[in-house]
Motif scaffolding. Structure first.
Motif, PDB file in Angstrom:
ATOM      1  N   VAL A  29       2.835   3.458   2.520  1.00 22.31           N
ATOM      2  CA  VAL A  29       3.443   2.534   1.547  1.00 22.31           C
ATOM      3  C   VAL A  29       4.945   2.777   1.463  1.00 22.31           C
ATOM      4  O   VAL A  29       5.750   1.844   1.433  1.00 22.31           O
ATOM      5  N   ALA A  30       5.331   4.065   1.445  1.00 23.89           N
ATOM      6  CA  ALA A  30       6.755   4.401   1.372  1.00 23.89           C
ATOM      7  C   ALA A  30       7.481   3.987   2.648  1.00 23.89           C
ATOM      8  O   ALA A  30       8.606   3.472   2.602  1.00 23.89           O
ATOM      9  N   GLU A  31       6.850   4.207   3.814  1.00 21.51           N
ATOM     10  CA  GLU A  31       7.484   3.870   5.088  1.00 21.51           C
ATOM     11  C   GLU A  31       7.745   2.373   5.206  1.00 21.51           C
ATOM     12  O   GLU A  31       8.774   1.955   5.729  1.00 21.51           O
ATOM     13  N   HIS A  32       6.800   1.554   4.738  1.00 23.60           N
ATOM     14  CA  HIS A  32       6.916   0.104   4.890  1.00 23.60           C
ATOM     15  C   HIS A  32       7.444  -0.583   3.634  1.00 23.60           C
ATOM     16  O   HIS A  32       7.597  -1.811   3.631  1.00 23.60           O
ATOM     17  N   ASP A  33       7.733   0.206   2.582  1.00 19.90           N
ATOM     18  CA  ASP A  33       8.299  -0.317   1.330  1.00 19.90           C
ATOM     19  C   ASP A  33       7.439  -1.470   0.795  1.00 19.90           C
ATOM     20  O   ASP A  33       7.892  -2.604   0.668  1.00 19.90           O
ATOM     21  N   LEU A  34       6.166  -1.160   0.468  1.00 21.92           N
ATOM     22  CA  LEU A  34       5.213  -2.182   0.058  1.00 21.92           C
ATOM     23  C   LEU A  34       5.021  -2.184  -1.464  1.00 21.92           C
ATOM     24  O   LEU A  34       5.314  -1.196  -2.146  1.00 21.92           O
ATOM     25  N   ASP A  35       4.533  -3.292  -1.962  1.00 21.02           N
ATOM     26  CA  ASP A  35       4.185  -3.441  -3.370  1.00 21.02           C
ATOM     27  C   ASP A  35       2.723  -3.028  -3.532  1.00 21.02           C
ATOM     28  O   ASP A  35       1.808  -3.719  -3.063  1.00 21.02           O
ATOM     29  N   VAL A  36       2.490  -1.881  -4.201  1.00 20.42           N
ATOM     30  CA  VAL A  36       1.140  -1.329  -4.317  1.00 20.42           C
ATOM     31  C   VAL A  36       0.206  -2.282  -5.052  1.00 20.42           C
ATOM     32  O   VAL A  36      -0.996  -2.373  -4.750  1.00 20.42           O
ATOM     33  N   SER A  37       0.721  -3.034  -6.007  1.00 24.08           N
ATOM     34  CA  SER A  37      -0.126  -3.924  -6.802  1.00 24.08           C
ATOM     35  C   SER A  37      -0.754  -5.035  -5.967  1.00 24.08           C
ATOM     36  O   SER A  37      -1.731  -5.662  -6.383  1.00 24.08           O
ATOM     37  N   LYS A  38      -0.213  -5.287  -4.781  1.00 27.52           N
ATOM     38  CA  LYS A  38      -0.738  -6.344  -3.925  1.00 27.52           C
ATOM     39  C   LYS A  38      -1.736  -5.843  -2.879  1.00 27.52           C
ATOM     40  O   LYS A  38      -2.164  -6.596  -2.016  1.00 27.52           O
ATOM     41  N   ILE A  39      -2.073  -4.551  -2.937  1.00 27.00           N
ATOM     42  CA  ILE A  39      -2.983  -3.961  -1.948  1.00 27.00           C
ATOM     43  C   ILE A  39      -4.333  -3.710  -2.608  1.00 27.00           C
ATOM     44  O   ILE A  39      -4.406  -3.099  -3.679  1.00 27.00           O
ATOM     45  N   GLU A  40      -5.407  -4.177  -1.984  1.00 28.69           N
ATOM     46  CA  GLU A  40      -6.758  -3.969  -2.483  1.00 28.69           C
ATOM     47  C   GLU A  40      -7.335  -2.696  -1.879  1.00 28.69           C
ATOM     48  O   GLU A  40      -7.337  -2.510  -0.669  1.00 28.69           O
ATOM     49  N   GLY A  41      -7.831  -1.784  -2.750  1.00 36.00           N
ATOM     50  CA  GLY A  41      -8.402  -0.536  -2.264  1.00 36.00           C
ATOM     51  C   GLY A  41      -9.891  -0.656  -2.028  1.00 36.00           C
ATOM     52  O   GLY A  41     -10.624  -1.293  -2.797  1.00 36.00           O
ATOM     53  N   THR A  42     -10.355  -0.033  -0.961  1.00 40.10           N
ATOM     54  CA  THR A  42     -11.783  -0.076  -0.614  1.00 40.10           C
ATOM     55  C   THR A  42     -12.456   1.279  -0.785  1.00 40.10           C
ATOM     56  O   THR A  42     -13.638   1.424  -0.475  1.00 40.10           O
ATOM     57  N   GLY A  43     -11.697   2.294  -1.232  1.00 36.74           N
ATOM     58  CA  GLY A  43     -12.282   3.616  -1.415  1.00 36.74           C
ATOM     59  C   GLY A  43     -13.022   3.729  -2.727  1.00 36.74           C
ATOM     60  O   GLY A  43     -13.201   2.743  -3.473  1.00 36.74           O
ATOM     61  N   LYS A  44     -13.507   4.926  -3.041  1.00 38.86           N
ATOM     62  CA  LYS A  44     -14.244   5.187  -4.280  1.00 38.86           C
ATOM     63  C   LYS A  44     -13.389   4.817  -5.487  1.00 38.86           C
ATOM     64  O   LYS A  44     -12.233   5.237  -5.600  1.00 38.86           O
ATOM     65  N   GLY A  45     -13.943   4.024  -6.395  1.00 41.05           N
ATOM     66  CA  GLY A  45     -13.226   3.650  -7.594  1.00 41.05           C
ATOM     67  C   GLY A  45     -11.993   2.805  -7.329  1.00 41.05           C
ATOM     68  O   GLY A  45     -11.045   2.810  -8.121  1.00 41.05           O
ATOM     69  N   GLY A  46     -11.966   2.072  -6.207  1.00 40.19           N
ATOM     70  CA  GLY A  46     -10.814   1.236  -5.872  1.00 40.19           C
ATOM     71  C   GLY A  46      -9.650   2.006  -5.276  1.00 40.19           C
ATOM     72  O   GLY A  46      -8.524   1.496  -5.188  1.00 40.19           O
ATOM     73  N   ARG A  47      -9.914   3.234  -4.827  1.00 40.50           N
ATOM     74  CA  ARG A  47      -8.878   4.076  -4.217  1.00 40.50           C
ATOM     75  C   ARG A  47      -8.335   3.416  -2.953  1.00 40.50           C
ATOM     76  O   ARG A  47      -9.090   2.938  -2.112  1.00 40.50           O
ATOM     77  N   ILE A  48      -7.003   3.365  -2.834  1.00 42.72           N
ATOM     78  CA  ILE A  48      -6.356   2.747  -1.666  1.00 42.72           C
ATOM     79  C   ILE A  48      -6.290   3.757  -0.532  1.00 42.72           C
ATOM     80  O   ILE A  48      -5.692   4.833  -0.685  1.00 42.72           O
ATOM     81  N   LEU A  49      -6.882   3.425   0.588  1.00 43.74           N
ATOM     82  CA  LEU A  49      -6.915   4.292   1.758  1.00 43.74           C
ATOM     83  C   LEU A  49      -5.871   3.840   2.771  1.00 43.74           C
ATOM     84  O   LEU A  49      -5.291   2.757   2.665  1.00 43.74           O
ATOM     85  N   ASP A  88      -6.522   0.495   4.266  1.00 42.64           N
ATOM     86  CA  ASP A  88      -6.172  -0.641   3.414  1.00 42.64           C
ATOM     87  C   ASP A  88      -4.693  -1.006   3.574  1.00 42.64           C
ATOM     88  O   ASP A  88      -4.331  -2.182   3.626  1.00 42.64           O
ATOM     89  N   VAL A  89      -3.861   0.027   3.662  1.00 43.01           N
ATOM     90  CA  VAL A  89      -2.421  -0.215   3.832  1.00 43.01           C
ATOM     91  C   VAL A  89      -2.152  -0.835   5.199  1.00 43.01           C
ATOM     92  O   VAL A  89      -1.341  -1.741   5.339  1.00 43.01           O
ATOM     93  N   GLN A  90      -2.848  -0.337   6.229  1.00 45.85           N
ATOM     94  CA  GLN A  90      -2.662  -0.887   7.571  1.00 45.85           C
ATOM     95  C   GLN A  90      -3.006  -2.372   7.604  1.00 45.85           C
ATOM     96  O   GLN A  90      -2.295  -3.172   8.224  1.00 45.85           O
ATOM     97  N   ARG A  91      -4.101  -2.745   6.934  1.00 43.52           N
ATOM     98  CA  ARG A  91      -4.476  -4.164   6.903  1.00 43.52           C
ATOM     99  C   ARG A  91      -3.415  -4.983   6.165  1.00 43.52           C
ATOM    100  O   ARG A  91      -3.086  -6.098   6.574  1.00 43.52           O
ATOM    101  N   ALA A  92      -2.873  -4.431   5.086  1.00 41.64           N
ATOM    102  CA  ALA A  92      -1.836  -5.149   4.331  1.00 41.64           C
ATOM    103  C   ALA A  92      -0.575  -5.321   5.148  1.00 41.64           C
ATOM    104  O   ALA A  92       0.089  -6.360   5.097  1.00 41.64           O
ATOM    105  N   VAL A  93      -0.227  -4.300   5.950  1.00 39.65           N
ATOM    106  CA  VAL A  93       0.960  -4.387   6.811  1.00 39.65           C
ATOM    107  C   VAL A  93       0.778  -5.468   7.863  1.00 39.65           C
ATOM    108  O   VAL A  93       1.660  -6.284   8.119  1.00 39.65           O
ATOM    109  N   GLN A  94      -0.417  -5.491   8.497  1.00 43.44           N
ATOM    110  CA  GLN A  94      -0.692  -6.487   9.534  1.00 43.44           C
ATOM    111  C   GLN A  94      -0.703  -7.904   8.967  1.00 43.44           C
ATOM    112  O   GLN A  94      -0.210  -8.843   9.594  1.00 43.44           O
ATOM    113  N   ALA A  95      -1.255  -8.039   7.766  1.00 45.03           N
ATOM    114  CA  ALA A  95      -1.339  -9.372   7.155  1.00 45.03           C
ATOM    115  C   ALA A  95      -0.023  -9.795   6.515  1.00 45.03           C
ATOM    116  O   ALA A  95       0.207 -10.988   6.299  1.00 45.03           O
ATOM    117  N   GLY A  96       0.831  -8.824   6.205  1.00 45.39           N
ATOM    118  CA  GLY A  96       2.113  -9.142   5.573  1.00 45.39           C
ATOM    119  C   GLY A  96       1.981  -9.635   4.151  1.00 45.39           C
ATOM    120  O   GLY A  96       2.827 -10.391   3.670  1.00 45.39           O
TER     121      GLY A  96
END
Length: 524
Positions: free
Chosen positions: A235-255, A258-266
């Motif tokens: 997230v820090a490397e790509h300067d992303l908005d965390v609120s726009k990333i959906e987590g698929t880990g336990k309790g909605g944890r962002i893995l 998940d970040v890789q998919r968000a980067v690819q989708a833009g």
């Protein structure tokens, strides 16, 4: 089953390295792709990431040890905690949260007792200069004492007579003391400052301190989102908005996935901040001179001193002479206009004039080896290859990066190389090795409007080609007057090595190749 942690594969020019720092201790939990250890070589610092998630069970190469390429540095066990018990995901999350709470409490207590606490101290040293560079000048300190910095942030710039070298922070923390002020002369590996890990946290905002001060192996909560360590790094490397990333880990944890998919989708890019360029430009404007006859005295930069020294040396030591000719650029311009769009689509770079000149010069250098030679004391060195330097103008002065083996390069490769050199030269990112050597040089004063000039040889080379402005002029063509796009060419050469006949014929060869570009393909 334990997983081995191995040193990276070193380049051929690097024989060995030393273990600079372990970021984890035996018993610590690590996540996949988390930075675990650093290997320092004589050229770069290499990061070693955890190949699997688990617990660091063994360290086989301690800090300071010398290691070889792909040597085993340690081992990771299968998810065992420091106490040795297996943990499922739910227990891991609970312990992680508890650990984070304990660390937050400990940090609060520590801050109450020691407002400016810091950890391990490092010496910030100047880079190792190449043999051809004796010393450098501290050009700029980008950080001040006590200012919080992140690992690998640029602390200072060291200006040498060839390039500007960056000195980066060895860890998160702050400068404790600056020992080499701006403008001071420093030698290779001289101590510039002392640096304290973890210091400077009080200077940052509370939210920023919470985000940056945590252990890299601990989950971090941002808003209502929980980030895994590897995900936080991406997230820090790509300067992303965390609120726009959906987590698929336990309790909605962002893995990390998940970040890789968000980067690819833009879909997680941050909204662009309002432009502050006009304000910055206004603040960067030089102060207005006062008085009727203003003057300003500034010290000459190290690069400018070196340029002046080499140019005077060239004129004093070489028997320099210049011969001129003119070339009809109509054929090249027509070819460029016909294929520029196709060329751009095929090679993702624009088709310019320099590619034609570099290829024409490469062919001419093969036919006239004296022009491709250099003088070393009382010896003549003939080169069986063509390495052509291309002069690039920057704010700091003129630099000449070198295109290697231009005879085997395609025009597209030449154009890409020149664009890359130009961008990195203006950003001060050229390496010293990229500006060393060269058997011939081309300089283009025409881009600034020069109609004719006398270029100065770049020692120990024996010749330099000067390009100039393309200008429509009336020319006699087959008994008729026609308006043709003409360019004056200038070849300055060292008469100690090159006879006038060879210099003139060399320049005529370039003229003929450019006026009939098919010769470049047919080798005639």
């Amino acid at each position: 089953m334990a997983t081995e942690i191995k040193a990276p594969t070193f380049p051929e020019s690097v024989a060995e390295g030393s273990v600079a720092a372990w970021h984890k201790k035996p018993g610590d939990r690590v996540e996949r792709d988390e930075l675990i250890v650093e290997i320092e070589t004589d050229k770069v610092v290499l990061e070693v990431l955890a190949p699997e998630a688990g617990t660091l069970s063994e360290v086989t190469a301690e800090e300071g040890d010398t290691v070889q390429s792909e040597q085993v540095l340690g081992r990771i066990g299968e998810g065992k905690a420091a106490g040795g018990k297996e943990k499922d995901d739910n227990k891991n999350e609970k312990k992680t949260d508890a650990k984070a709470d304990q660390k937050a409490t400990a940090k609060s207590d520590a801050k109450a007792d020691k407002p400016a606490s810091g950890g391990k101290q490092h010496q910030v040293k100047a880079p190792t200069f190449p043999e051809s560079i004796q010393e450098g000048t501290v050009a700029t300190w980008h950080k001040q004492v006590g200012e919080a910095v992140k690992r690998d942030d640029v602390l200072a710039d060291i200006e040498t007579d060839k390039v500007v070298l960056e000195v980066v922070a060895p860890a998160d923390g702050a400068l404790a003391e600056i020992k080499a002020e701006e403008g001071s002369q420093v030698e290779s590996e001289a101590v510039l400052a002392t640096f304290t890990e973890g210091a400077g946290g009080d200077a940052a905002a509370p939210a920023e301190a919470d985000a940056s001060g945590g252990d890299e192996g601990v989950d971090e909560k941002v808003g209502d989102k929980i980030l895994a360590p590897a995900a936080r790094k991406m997230v820090a490397e790509h300067d992303l908005d965390v609120s726009k990333i959906e987590g698929t880990g336990k309790g909605g944890r962002i893995l990390k996935e998940d970040v890789q998919r968000a980067v690819q989708a833009g879909t997680a890019k941050k909204a662009a901040a309002p432009s502050t360029a006009p304000k910055q430009a206004a603040s960067a404007a030089p102060p207005a001179f006062e008085g009727e006859r203003p003057e300003k005295r500034v010290p000459m930069s190290r690069l400018r001193k070196t340029i002046a020294k080499r140019l005077v040396e060239a004129q004093q030591t070489a028997a320099m002479l210049t011969t001129y000719n003119e070339v009809d650029m109509g054929a090249v311009m027509s070819l460029r206009a016909q294929y520029k769009d196709t060329f751009l689509k095929a090679h993702d770079t624009k088709l310019g004039f320099m590619g034609f000149f570099v290829k024409a010069a490469s062919e001419a250098l093969k036919r006239f080896p004296d022009v491709n030679a250099s003088i070393d004391g009382s010896d003549i060195v003939y080169h069986g290859y063509q390495d052509i330097g291309v002069a690039v103008s920057t704010d700091r002065g003129l630099v000449v990066p070198v295109l290697r083996d231009t005879d085997s390069m395609k025009i597209a490769d030449v154009e890409k190389g020149i664009v890359d050199f130009g961008k990195r030269a203006r950003d001060g990112k050229l390496g010293i090795d990229e500006m060393q050597g060269g058997t011939f040089t081309i300089t283009n004063g025409g881009i600034f409007g020069s109609l004719m000039s006398t270029p100065i040889i770049n020692p120990p080379q024996t010749a330099i080609l000067g390009m100039h402005k393309i200008q429509d002029r009336p020319m006699a063509v087959n008994g008729k007057v026609e308006i043709r796009p003409m360019m004056y060419l200038a070849l300055s050469y060292d008469h100690r090595m090159i006879d006038g006949k060879d210099a003139v014929q060399f320049l005529v060869t370039i003229k003929e190749l450019l006026e009939d570009p098919a010769r470049l393909l047919l080798d005639v």
